[in-house]
Design a protein around this motif. Sequence first.
Motif, PDB file in Angstrom:
ATOM      1  N   PRO A  14       0.811  -1.225   0.000  1.00  0.00           N
ATOM      2  CA  PRO A  14       0.000   0.000   0.000  1.00  0.00           C
ATOM      3  C   PRO A  14       0.841   1.271   0.000  1.00  0.00           C
ATOM      4  CG  PRO A  14      -0.840  -1.585   1.587  1.00  0.00           C
ATOM      5  CD  PRO A  14       0.471  -2.113   1.106  1.00  0.00           C
ATOM      6  N   GLU A  15       2.060   1.229   0.571  1.00  0.00           N
ATOM      7  CA  GLU A  15       2.904   2.416   0.609  1.00  0.00           C
ATOM      8  C   GLU A  15       3.587   2.651  -0.735  1.00  0.00           C
ATOM      9  OE1 GLU A  15       5.589   1.908   3.800  1.00  0.00           O
ATOM     10  OE2 GLU A  15       4.051   1.836   5.358  1.00  0.00           O
ATOM     11  N   ARG A  16       3.747   1.624  -1.533  1.00  0.00           N
ATOM     12  CA  ARG A  16       4.439   1.761  -2.822  1.00  0.00           C
ATOM     13  C   ARG A  16       3.472   2.130  -3.953  1.00  0.00           C
ATOM     14  NH1 ARG A  16       9.174  -1.593  -2.649  1.00  0.00           N
ATOM     15  NH2 ARG A  16       9.999  -1.469  -0.524  1.00  0.00           N
ATOM     16  N   ILE A  17       2.254   1.583  -3.915  1.00  0.00           N
ATOM     17  CA  ILE A  17       1.274   1.836  -4.967  1.00  0.00           C
ATOM     18  C   ILE A  17       0.029   2.454  -4.324  1.00  0.00           C
ATOM     19  CG2 ILE A  17      -0.115   0.839  -6.826  1.00  0.00           C
ATOM     20  CD1 ILE A  17       1.809  -1.466  -6.966  1.00  0.00           C
ATOM     21  N   PRO A  18      -0.298   3.700  -4.615  1.00  0.00           N
ATOM     22  CA  PRO A  18      -1.499   4.328  -4.041  1.00  0.00           C
ATOM     23  C   PRO A  18      -2.766   3.581  -4.455  1.00  0.00           C
ATOM     24  CG  PRO A  18      -0.044   5.977  -5.009  1.00  0.00           C
ATOM     25  CD  PRO A  18       0.488   4.644  -5.437  1.00  0.00           C
ATOM     26  N   LYS A  19      -3.785   3.691  -3.627  1.00  0.00           N
ATOM     27  CA  LYS A  19      -5.042   2.996  -3.894  1.00  0.00           C
ATOM     28  C   LYS A  19      -5.681   3.477  -5.195  1.00  0.00           C
ATOM     29  CE  LYS A  19      -9.492   1.889  -1.744  1.00  0.00           C
ATOM     30  NZ  LYS A  19     -10.340   2.031  -0.530  1.00  0.00           N
ATOM     31  N   ASP A  20      -5.652   4.787  -5.444  1.00  0.00           N
ATOM     32  CA  ASP A  20      -6.248   5.309  -6.675  1.00  0.00           C
ATOM     33  C   ASP A  20      -5.509   4.809  -7.908  1.00  0.00           C
ATOM     34  OD1 ASP A  20      -8.108   6.660  -5.178  1.00  0.00           O
ATOM     35  OD2 ASP A  20      -7.010   8.568  -5.193  1.00  0.00           O
ATOM     36  N   ARG A  21      -4.193   4.633  -7.772  1.00  0.00           N
ATOM     37  CA  ARG A  21      -3.403   4.146  -8.902  1.00  0.00           C
ATOM     38  C   ARG A  21      -3.742   2.687  -9.212  1.00  0.00           C
ATOM     39  NH1 ARG A  21      -1.388   4.409 -13.817  1.00  0.00           N
ATOM     40  NH2 ARG A  21       0.513   3.173 -14.073  1.00  0.00           N
ATOM     41  N   LEU A  22      -3.868   1.853  -8.196  1.00  0.00           N
ATOM     42  CA  LEU A  22      -4.218   0.451  -8.424  1.00  0.00           C
ATOM     43  C   LEU A  22      -5.627   0.333  -8.977  1.00  0.00           C
ATOM     44  CD1 LEU A  22      -3.391  -2.481  -8.227  1.00  0.00           C
ATOM     45  CD2 LEU A  22      -4.187  -2.508  -5.858  1.00  0.00           C
ATOM     46  N   ARG A  23      -6.538   1.171  -8.490  1.00  0.00           N
ATOM     47  CA  ARG A  23      -7.899   1.152  -9.021  1.00  0.00           C
ATOM     48  C   ARG A  23      -7.912   1.578 -10.488  1.00  0.00           C
ATOM     49  NH1 ARG A  23     -12.510   0.914  -6.173  1.00  0.00           N
ATOM     50  NH2 ARG A  23     -11.434   1.477  -4.226  1.00  0.00           N
ATOM     51  N   GLU A  24      -7.045   2.508 -10.846  1.00  0.00           N
ATOM     52  CA  GLU A  24      -6.942   2.927 -12.250  1.00  0.00           C
ATOM     53  C   GLU A  24      -6.434   1.791 -13.127  1.00  0.00           C
ATOM     54  OE1 GLU A  24      -4.384   6.102 -15.021  1.00  0.00           O
ATOM     55  OE2 GLU A  24      -4.223   6.140 -12.825  1.00  0.00           O
ATOM     56  N   LEU A  25      -5.455   1.043 -12.628  1.00  0.00           N
ATOM     57  CA  LEU A  25      -4.898  -0.058 -13.408  1.00  0.00           C
ATOM     58  C   LEU A  25      -5.903  -1.179 -13.625  1.00  0.00           C
ATOM     59  CD1 LEU A  25      -1.336  -0.276 -11.786  1.00  0.00           C
ATOM     60  CD2 LEU A  25      -1.908   0.650 -14.049  1.00  0.00           C
ATOM     61  N   LEU A  26      -6.825  -1.351 -12.680  1.00  0.00           N
ATOM     62  CA  LEU A  26      -7.804  -2.443 -12.756  1.00  0.00           C
ATOM     63  C   LEU A  26      -9.198  -1.954 -13.117  1.00  0.00           C
ATOM     64  CD1 LEU A  26      -6.718  -4.443  -9.579  1.00  0.00           C
ATOM     65  CD2 LEU A  26      -6.122  -4.934 -11.950  1.00  0.00           C
ATOM     66  N   LYS A  79      -9.150  -5.241   0.280  1.00  0.00           N
ATOM     67  CA  LYS A  79      -8.388  -6.037   1.237  1.00  0.00           C
ATOM     68  C   LYS A  79      -6.973  -5.492   1.397  1.00  0.00           C
ATOM     69  CE  LYS A  79      -7.004 -10.772   2.315  1.00  0.00           C
ATOM     70  NZ  LYS A  79      -7.077 -12.207   1.907  1.00  0.00           N
ATOM     71  N   VAL A  80      -6.352  -5.068   0.306  1.00  0.00           N
ATOM     72  CA  VAL A  80      -4.974  -4.578   0.363  1.00  0.00           C
ATOM     73  C   VAL A  80      -4.880  -3.299   1.191  1.00  0.00           C
ATOM     74  CG1 VAL A  80      -3.102  -3.579  -1.012  1.00  0.00           C
ATOM     75  CG2 VAL A  80      -4.226  -5.670  -1.772  1.00  0.00           C
ATOM     76  N   TYR A  81      -5.840  -2.412   1.027  1.00  0.00           N
ATOM     77  CA  TYR A  81      -5.767  -1.099   1.671  1.00  0.00           C
ATOM     78  C   TYR A  81      -6.605  -1.015   2.952  1.00  0.00           C
ATOM     79  CZ  TYR A  81      -3.501   0.216  -2.663  1.00  0.00           C
ATOM     80  OH  TYR A  81      -2.638   0.284  -3.726  1.00  0.00           O
ATOM     81  N   ARG A  82      -7.031  -2.150   3.468  1.00  0.00           N
ATOM     82  CA  ARG A  82      -7.752  -2.135   4.736  1.00  0.00           C
ATOM     83  C   ARG A  82      -6.775  -1.849   5.872  1.00  0.00           C
ATOM     84  NH1 ARG A  82     -11.032  -7.414   6.140  1.00  0.00           N
ATOM     85  NH2 ARG A  82     -12.073  -6.711   4.216  1.00  0.00           N
ATOM     86  N   PRO A  83      -7.109  -0.938   6.767  1.00  0.00           N
ATOM     87  CA  PRO A  83      -6.196  -0.633   7.887  1.00  0.00           C
ATOM     88  C   PRO A  83      -5.905  -1.883   8.713  1.00  0.00           C
ATOM     89  CG  PRO A  83      -7.934   1.023   7.729  1.00  0.00           C
ATOM     90  CD  PRO A  83      -8.306  -0.072   6.774  1.00  0.00           C
ATOM     91  N   PRO A  84      -4.665  -2.044   9.192  1.00  0.00           N
ATOM     92  CA  PRO A  84      -4.301  -3.262   9.932  1.00  0.00           C
ATOM     93  C   PRO A  84      -5.183  -3.520  11.149  1.00  0.00           C
ATOM     94  CG  PRO A  84      -2.339  -2.014   9.328  1.00  0.00           C
ATOM     95  CD  PRO A  84      -3.516  -1.153   8.992  1.00  0.00           C
ATOM     96  N   HIS A  85      -5.639  -2.454  11.823  1.00  0.00           N
ATOM     97  CA  HIS A  85      -6.446  -2.667  13.023  1.00  0.00           C
ATOM     98  C   HIS A  85      -7.847  -3.181  12.704  1.00  0.00           C
ATOM     99  CE1 HIS A  85      -7.567   1.437  11.770  1.00  0.00           C
ATOM    100  NE2 HIS A  85      -8.744   1.171  12.318  1.00  0.00           N
ATOM    101  N   GLU A  86      -8.259  -3.128  11.423  1.00  0.00           N
ATOM    102  CA  GLU A  86      -9.572  -3.631  11.032  1.00  0.00           C
ATOM    103  C   GLU A  86      -9.519  -5.079  10.540  1.00  0.00           C
ATOM    104  OE1 GLU A  86     -11.473  -1.127   8.236  1.00  0.00           O
ATOM    105  OE2 GLU A  86     -11.384   0.681   9.484  1.00  0.00           O
ATOM    106  N   VAL A  87      -8.320  -5.606  10.398  1.00  0.00           N
ATOM    107  CA  VAL A  87      -8.172  -6.986   9.922  1.00  0.00           C
ATOM    108  C   VAL A  87      -8.358  -7.935  11.097  1.00  0.00           C
ATOM    109  CG1 VAL A  87      -6.654  -8.638   8.799  1.00  0.00           C
ATOM    110  CG2 VAL A  87      -6.598  -6.235   8.104  1.00  0.00           C
TER     111      VAL A  87
END
Length: 282
Positions: free
Chosen positions: A1-13, A119-127
Amino acid sequence: PERIPKDRLRELLQNRAMVHQDELVDLLCSELDKPGFMQPLGPQEPIYSGAMAPTSEETGAGPSTARSGEARTDFHGALGSSFDVPASLKVVRADIEAFIATQRVNRDHEVDAESFIEKVYRPPHEVRVVDRINDGLNRALRGHRPPRERPPHSEEARYENYWQARSMMDLIGESVLQVEKSQDGKINASRMFKRLDLDNDGFITLSDLSRACEKFRVPHNHADLHALFSQLDKDDNGSVEIGEFCRQYEVPMGALIDNMTAPIRSIFPEGGVDRGGPAEDE
């Protein structure tokens, strides 16, 4: 999540609802190695797109499962070399492959894109701990629905014929019943589902019905399969899970005409009849 922003991954998919595991690994590796250079994945053709239009006699054709070949780049070293991190923390292709392998997939090893992003960008405390246990490696869990093998009703009217579907239920049921009786078993809808789900993915598709008919030597054509599948898949999902199957499948109690002409032994006060006769009592 720190290397690829969520908006960028959503754009790719953005053009994909489902993406193959290998294709997703290649996408992430390319984006980590050269951020911003990767183009979004193109839309995927449905497997029924190459099928010929159904006629009044044959209402469909088998699926074409050919996957378009794409160039694959092998990454043997660490990805994202521009990040100044210790060697033990560098991400390699094997790490990404291991992570993607834990995602829930369908029978064709395709990952749901939206579920993956969340799932990738879910905060750790919510897992939760149970989420880590119930991942894609837990074979006791049902995977995602398999891809459609025929167009939805909104695109093309599907073939429906109740009596043709009921006849197929009787023929398949009688063939399966012979196997169950040889094992001192009893036929019911849930057991029938397991017999027809030949790939054990938790769903029944047109190809499953076709292979089951060949396995149990049930004479059939495309119209028979489509009529039966239309009767089972009332919600037009493209596949049938065990709950839908048990609600729609009518367990055969012998041939339909034989059951209708059987003598009535008694009538239940709450409704219904008990059919039988001296021959069945022996």
